[in-house]
Design an enzyme around this catalytic site. Structure first.
Site, PDB file in Angstrom:
ATOM      1  N   CYS A  24       0.522  -1.114  -0.228  1.00 14.14           N
ATOM      2  CA  CYS A  24       0.094   0.011   0.028  1.00 14.14           C
ATOM      3  C   CYS A  24       1.238   1.006  -0.160  1.00 14.14           C
ATOM      4  O   CYS A  24       1.878   1.056   0.211  1.00 14.14           O
ATOM      5  CB  CYS A  24      -0.683   0.221   1.103  1.00 14.14           C
ATOM      6  SG  CYS A  24      -1.803  -1.276   1.632  1.00 14.14           S
ATOM      7  N   GLY A  50       0.896   0.628  -5.336  1.00 16.48           N
ATOM      8  CA  GLY A  50      -0.039  -0.539  -5.573  1.00 16.48           C
ATOM      9  C   GLY A  50      -1.287   0.179  -6.261  1.00 16.48           C
ATOM     10  O   GLY A  50      -1.854   0.704  -6.435  1.00 16.48           O
ATOM     11  N   ASN A 125      -1.190   2.062   6.085  1.00 14.36           N
ATOM     12  CA  ASN A 125      -0.188   1.156   5.071  1.00 14.36           C
ATOM     13  C   ASN A 125       1.099  -0.603   5.991  1.00 14.36           C
ATOM     14  O   ASN A 125       1.477   0.427   6.872  1.00 14.36           O
ATOM     15  CB  ASN A 125       0.536   1.433   4.353  1.00 14.36           C
ATOM     16  CG  ASN A 125       2.406   1.235   3.316  1.00 14.36           C
ATOM     17  OD1 ASN A 125       3.408   1.313   3.735  1.00 14.36           O
ATOM     18  ND2 ASN A 125       2.484  -0.195   3.411  1.00 14.36           N
ATOM     19  N   GLY A 126       1.031  -1.411   5.948  1.00 15.79           N
ATOM     20  CA  GLY A 126       1.633  -2.988   6.780  1.00 15.79           C
ATOM     21  C   GLY A 126       1.104  -3.699   7.091  1.00 15.79           C
ATOM     22  O   GLY A 126      -0.309  -3.509   5.631  1.00 15.79           O
ATOM     23  N   TYR A 266      13.682  -1.818  -3.544  1.00 15.82           N
ATOM     24  CA  TYR A 266      13.089  -2.044  -4.646  1.00 15.82           C
ATOM     25  C   TYR A 266      11.472  -1.422  -3.948  1.00 15.82           C
ATOM     26  O   TYR A 266      11.139  -0.515  -5.340  1.00 15.82           O
ATOM     27  CB  TYR A 266      12.477  -3.656  -4.973  1.00 15.82           C
ATOM     28  CG  TYR A 266      11.514  -3.791  -6.404  1.00 15.82           C
ATOM     29  CD1 TYR A 266      11.968  -3.557  -7.180  1.00 15.82           C
ATOM     30  CD2 TYR A 266      10.024  -4.272  -6.114  1.00 15.82           C
ATOM     31  CE1 TYR A 266      10.690  -3.752  -8.302  1.00 15.82           C
ATOM     32  CE2 TYR A 266       8.910  -4.325  -5.996  1.00 15.82           C
ATOM     33  CZ  TYR A 266       9.611  -3.954  -7.810  1.00 15.82           C
ATOM     34  OH  TYR A 266       8.359  -4.656  -8.198  1.00 15.82           O
TER      35      TYR A 266
END
Ligand code: SF4
Length: 495
Positions: A24, A50, A125-126, A266
């Site tokens: 996310c 995402g 996010n997570g 990345y």
């Protein structure tokens, strides 16, 4: 070296099907006249985090309005009409690639709830690694869940907290959760943004005139024209009122930071700043480390596009071997690959990349990629170079072997499907049919991000997908393993 039948029958295919995927990206803005438009723009810059779904919630002083949809930001928020109803000076948004909770529209964020204390919208996010346990406790007390997202657990914990203020309720909730989170939250009193105690997932703060902006990456600040102020610190909870007052809280006291080192490898865009470092520079440094650790007699350094490019530049500069584009990416192929199902993921194969045949023919190639996950794509790339006439194909990887799953909001295959989870380097080399294979060492990776080496007694980053050393408890996983051991079933799937 044994050979296996060719997996590619043509020179053109997609290389993105075999990557770890950040789950996310989040964005939040308060104090801007066109908050939802800025939010849409910021989310567009975070699209790489995402691509499955997107949502924006805004608050117009009286009402919360939420619009969510499947697909890309541009599919949902590209027109003035699509943003017209999202009125107000405050908005939070989210781009999503699902792992925990599945891919239905009901799991698309921001999630919103009317609480006794007022509206509450959250973008997360997570991954909360004790969400299942907390959910069972909440359900046993009568909680009814609308989604299967772990984020909804936070809403229920806030809703049932006995503390008087929203800040205390949120703090109370966050003290019960384990794992990784970067949150942007809207309430009728303003915005809150926070990071888990170790800061595993990223979150930064900026200013756009009088408005305060939060985003997963600095690139989103750049794109909306905001000035980068600083990162939200690990374990920090920042409140912003409508009058612009900013308050920083440390609900967990002093904490030890362990941000995700894969952001350098990345996930983050190379034009972002992560953990006070240029991601682009870090990637070039990794390539230079790789060249020093694993030199190669070769004619060309060829990046696997696009994620291998900065590391390949670093490898080429350090080794003196010319950097060349031996694989060309088409920019005009539909986005068929970033989908949560295997069938959708593979649908775009063979359409997006092509060997630069006249360049690589007869040459000894060093291919540089950021990581190897399942290894299937690496095999295809090696074969594509051989099919194009390369004399030798050497493979260098700008991260250590990815042998362990991530439980912090990144989509990873189970360990048995990770190439490094089931093979040593020599077997991996045979699998991908390269003439040689080498990965940057874990210390080389730490050197590339500005540290002397990995401090094994107190590592400075989360590097669990390389080392298997998870920085937090994994309560749900432990519970599942225990249950499966009782049932004598093999452990084969994790949240
Ligand atoms: S396990 Fe790997 S991908 Fe997951 S947070 Fe840690 S370093 Fe990042």
């Amino acid at each position: 070296m044994t050979t296996t039948p060719s997996l590619v029958d043509a020179g053109a295919f997609d290389l993105h099907g075999d990557k770890l995927r950040e789950e996310c990206g989040v964005f939040g803005i308060i104090g801007a006249a066109d908050a939802s438009a800025a939010c849409a723009l910021g989310l567009h810059a975070l699209q790489h985090r995402g691509q499955e779904a997107v949502g924006i919630s805004s608050f117009d002083g009286a009402e919360f309005i939420t619009r969510r949809g499947l697909g890309h930001v541009a599919d949902n928020f590209s027109s003035a009409e699509s943003l017209a109803e999202l009125k107000g000076h405050m908005a939070v948004g989210h781009v999503r690639y699902s792992t925990t909770g599945g891919s239905g529209l009901r799991n698309v964020q921001p999630l919103y709830a009317d609480l006794a204390s007022g509206g509450f919208a959250v973008a997360h996010n997570g991954n909360i690694s004790n969400a299942m346990q907390l959910k069972q406790e909440l359900v046993s007390k009568g909680a009814i869940f609308q989604s299967t997202s772990d984020t909804e657990v936070i809403i229920h914990l806030v809703a049932t907290s006995r503390y008087p203020t929203m800040l205390d309720k949120l703090t109370d909730a966050l003290r019960m959760v384990e794992g990784a989170y970067a949150l942007t939250v809207m309430t009728p009193r303003g915005m809150a943004a926070c990071r888990d105690p170790m800061g595993i997932r990223p979150l930064v703060m900026g200013k756009l005139g009088d408005a305060v902006v939060f985003a997963s990456e600095t690139v989103a600040l750049d794109v909306v024209g905001a000035e980068f102020i600083r990162q939200v610190d690990p374990g920090e909870l920042i409140e912003v009122d409508f009058d612009g007052t900013i308050r920083s809280h440390r609900p967990f006291g002093e904490t030890k930071a362990r941000p995700c080192i894969f952001e350098h490898v990345y996930f983050s865009r190379p034009d972002s700043i992560f953990n006070q470092r240029s991601v682009y520079e870090s990637r070039k440094n990794i390539g230079a480390e790789l060249a020093r650790e694993s030199p190669c007699e070769a004619d060309l350094v060829v990046p696997v596009p696009d994620s291998g490019v900065p590391a390949a530049i670093g490898y080429a500069q350090e080794s003196g071997i010319p950097f060349e584009l031996g694989i060309i990416r088409s920019h005009y192929v539909g986005r068929t690959f970033i989908q949560p199902s295997d069938s959708a993921r593979h649908a775009g194969v063979k359409r997006k990349h092509n060997a630069n045949r006249l360049l690589v023919e007869g040459k000894r190639i060093v291919l540089i990629d950021d990581s190897i996950v399942r290894g299937t794509t690496s095999l295809k790339i090696v074969q594509m170079m051989r099919d194009a006439g390369a004399a030798e194909v050497h493979f260098r990887v700008a991260s250590p072997p990815t042998g362990h799953g991530c439980y912090y909001g990144v989509d990873t295959p189970e360990r048995s499907k990770l190439l490094a989870g089931r093979m040593d380097i020599s077997a991996m080399q045979e699998f991908i049919q390269a003439d040689s294979l080498a990965f940057v060492s874990i210390d080389g990776l730490y050197r590339a991000v500005g540290l002397a080496s990995r401090d094994n007694s107190c590592p400075q980053y989360c590097d669990a997908c390389f080392t298997g050393e998870y920085p937090t408890p994994l309560t749900d996983l432990a519970g599942r393993k225990e249950k499966e051991a009782q049932l004598s079933l093999p452990v084969n799937k994790v949240a």
